[in-house]
Motif scaffolding. Structure first.
Motif, PDB file in Angstrom:
ATOM      1  N   PRO A   1      -5.296 -42.746   2.721  1.00 22.87           N
ATOM      2  CA  PRO A   1      -5.650 -41.689   1.782  1.00 22.87           C
ATOM      3  C   PRO A   1      -5.969 -42.217   0.383  1.00 22.87           C
ATOM      4  O   PRO A   1      -5.400 -43.212  -0.074  1.00 22.87           O
ATOM      5  CB  PRO A   1      -4.384 -40.831   1.740  1.00 22.87           C
ATOM      6  CG  PRO A   1      -3.278 -41.821   1.978  1.00 22.87           C
ATOM      7  CD  PRO A   1      -3.833 -42.810   2.961  1.00 22.87           C
ATOM      8  N   ILE A   2      -6.892 -41.545  -0.285  1.00 16.67           N
ATOM      9  CA  ILE A   2      -7.098 -41.665  -1.727  1.00 16.67           C
ATOM     10  C   ILE A   2      -6.819 -40.284  -2.309  1.00 16.67           C
ATOM     11  O   ILE A   2      -7.441 -39.297  -1.910  1.00 16.67           O
ATOM     12  CB  ILE A   2      -8.517 -42.124  -2.075  1.00 16.67           C
ATOM     13  CG1 ILE A   2      -8.746 -43.561  -1.601  1.00 16.67           C
ATOM     14  CG2 ILE A   2      -8.757 -42.022  -3.586  1.00 16.67           C
ATOM     15  CD1 ILE A   2     -10.163 -44.077  -1.868  1.00 16.67           C
ATOM     16  N   VAL A   3      -5.872 -40.219  -3.240  1.00 14.47           N
ATOM     17  CA  VAL A   3      -5.444 -38.944  -3.817  1.00 14.47           C
ATOM     18  C   VAL A   3      -5.894 -38.896  -5.275  1.00 14.47           C
ATOM     19  O   VAL A   3      -5.603 -39.799  -6.061  1.00 14.47           O
ATOM     20  CB  VAL A   3      -3.919 -38.775  -3.726  1.00 14.47           C
ATOM     21  CG1 VAL A   3      -3.510 -37.404  -4.254  1.00 14.47           C
ATOM     22  CG2 VAL A   3      -3.433 -38.952  -2.287  1.00 14.47           C
ATOM     23  N   ILE A   4      -6.592 -37.811  -5.632  1.00 14.34           N
ATOM     24  CA  ILE A   4      -7.159 -37.671  -6.969  1.00 14.34           C
ATOM     25  C   ILE A   4      -6.888 -36.270  -7.506  1.00 14.34           C
ATOM     26  O   ILE A   4      -6.978 -35.281  -6.764  1.00 14.34           O
ATOM     27  CB  ILE A   4      -8.679 -37.954  -6.943  1.00 14.34           C
ATOM     28  CG1 ILE A   4      -8.931 -39.468  -6.836  1.00 14.34           C
ATOM     29  CG2 ILE A   4      -9.388 -37.391  -8.176  1.00 14.34           C
ATOM     30  CD1 ILE A   4     -10.382 -39.870  -6.732  1.00 14.34           C
ATOM     31  N   VAL A   5      -6.564 -36.190  -8.791  1.00 13.89           N
ATOM     32  CA  VAL A   5      -6.559 -34.909  -9.503  1.00 13.89           C
ATOM     33  C   VAL A   5      -7.635 -34.978 -10.586  1.00 13.89           C
ATOM     34  O   VAL A   5      -7.925 -36.036 -11.135  1.00 13.89           O
ATOM     35  CB  VAL A   5      -5.189 -34.576 -10.114  1.00 13.89           C
ATOM     36  CG1 VAL A   5      -4.161 -34.322  -9.035  1.00 13.89           C
ATOM     37  CG2 VAL A   5      -4.701 -35.691 -11.047  1.00 13.89           C
ATOM     38  N   GLY A   6      -8.229 -33.833 -10.875  1.00  6.59           N
ATOM     39  CA  GLY A   6      -9.288 -33.758 -11.868  1.00  6.59           C
ATOM     40  C   GLY A   6     -10.674 -33.614 -11.278  1.00  6.59           C
ATOM     41  O   GLY A   6     -11.592 -33.126 -11.943  1.00  6.59           O
TER      42      GLY A   6
END
Length: 218
Positions: free
Chosen positions: A141-146
């Motif tokens: 997984p790659i987890v991003i906010v924004g």
């Protein structure tokens, strides 16, 4: 000068986990660049609970992509209405009638389990019904906010960027109990995330992203 230094610091990789208790990320404008990547050493799991506190009118709350599914696990509020969408491995379910309020901190939790293949949304401690969404293992997984990822780690669209504040992001590789979710909502002594932990957060910030103290009055 202090603000400029902060922006420069946030553009680089965090070398070690940081305790962001009492702090928040600020995304002050629509952009196709500003984002925070939340790093985790856990690369495979078959269940997810994600909890966080946003403020302001968002679009993507939290975006997890995998090499095979750009919406591996996505929590997305459609602008201007009370609809929140949850995606798991590109499958979507919609939760309508959500009483999401602007200009105030909200507490959101989402749970998914591959064994039952059910997903559930909790807004400010109020559970939705459980809905079938399918899915199996989540890997790499790659987890991003924004931002919302339309490719693995990228594919950002200015019209799908988050504008507002985000705090207290946690993720677990199991379904949190209703009591634990309520403890998160009330900011009591809850079990911190074992995939992503706000109190020991490894992250990389890119673009105009600020870190400030949350203002609270006793």
């Amino acid at each position: 000068m202090a603000l400029l230094l902060l922006l420069v610091m946030l553009t680089s990789c965090a070398a070690a986990p940081q305790n962001l208790s009492g702090k928040m990320f600020i995304f002050p404008q629509e952009t196709d660049t500003a984002n925070v990547r939340l790093n985790t050493s856990m690369q495979s799991f078959t269940a997810v609970t994600a909890c966080f506190r946003p403020q302001q009118e968002p679009q993507p709350f939290l975006s997890l992509s995998t090499p095979s599914f750009h919406n591996g696990f996505l929590v997305f509020k459609e602008a201007g209405n009370n609809v929140i969408d949850i995606y798991v491995r590109n499958n979507r379910v919609t939760f309508t009638g959500q009483d999401y309020m602007l200009n105030t901190w909200q507490s959101i939790c989402t749970t998914w389990d591959s064994e039952s293949e059910l997903v559930q949304l909790w807004l400010n401690g109020k559970p939705s019904i459980k809905k079938f969404i399918g899915g199996s293992v989540i890997t790499d997984p790659i987890v991003i906010v924004g931002q919302e990822q339309d490719s693995h780690g990228g594919g950002f669209d200015i019209n799908q960027s988050f504008v507002g504040m985000m705090s207290d992001v946690h993720m677990w590789n199991y379904v949190l109990s209703p009591c634990e979710i309520q403890r998160f909502v009330e900011d009591l002594n809850f079990t911190p995330g074992n995939v992503i932990k706000w109190r020991a957060l490894e992250f990389e910030a890119t673009g105009r992203v600020l870190v400030e103290n949350k203002i609270t009055c006793e």
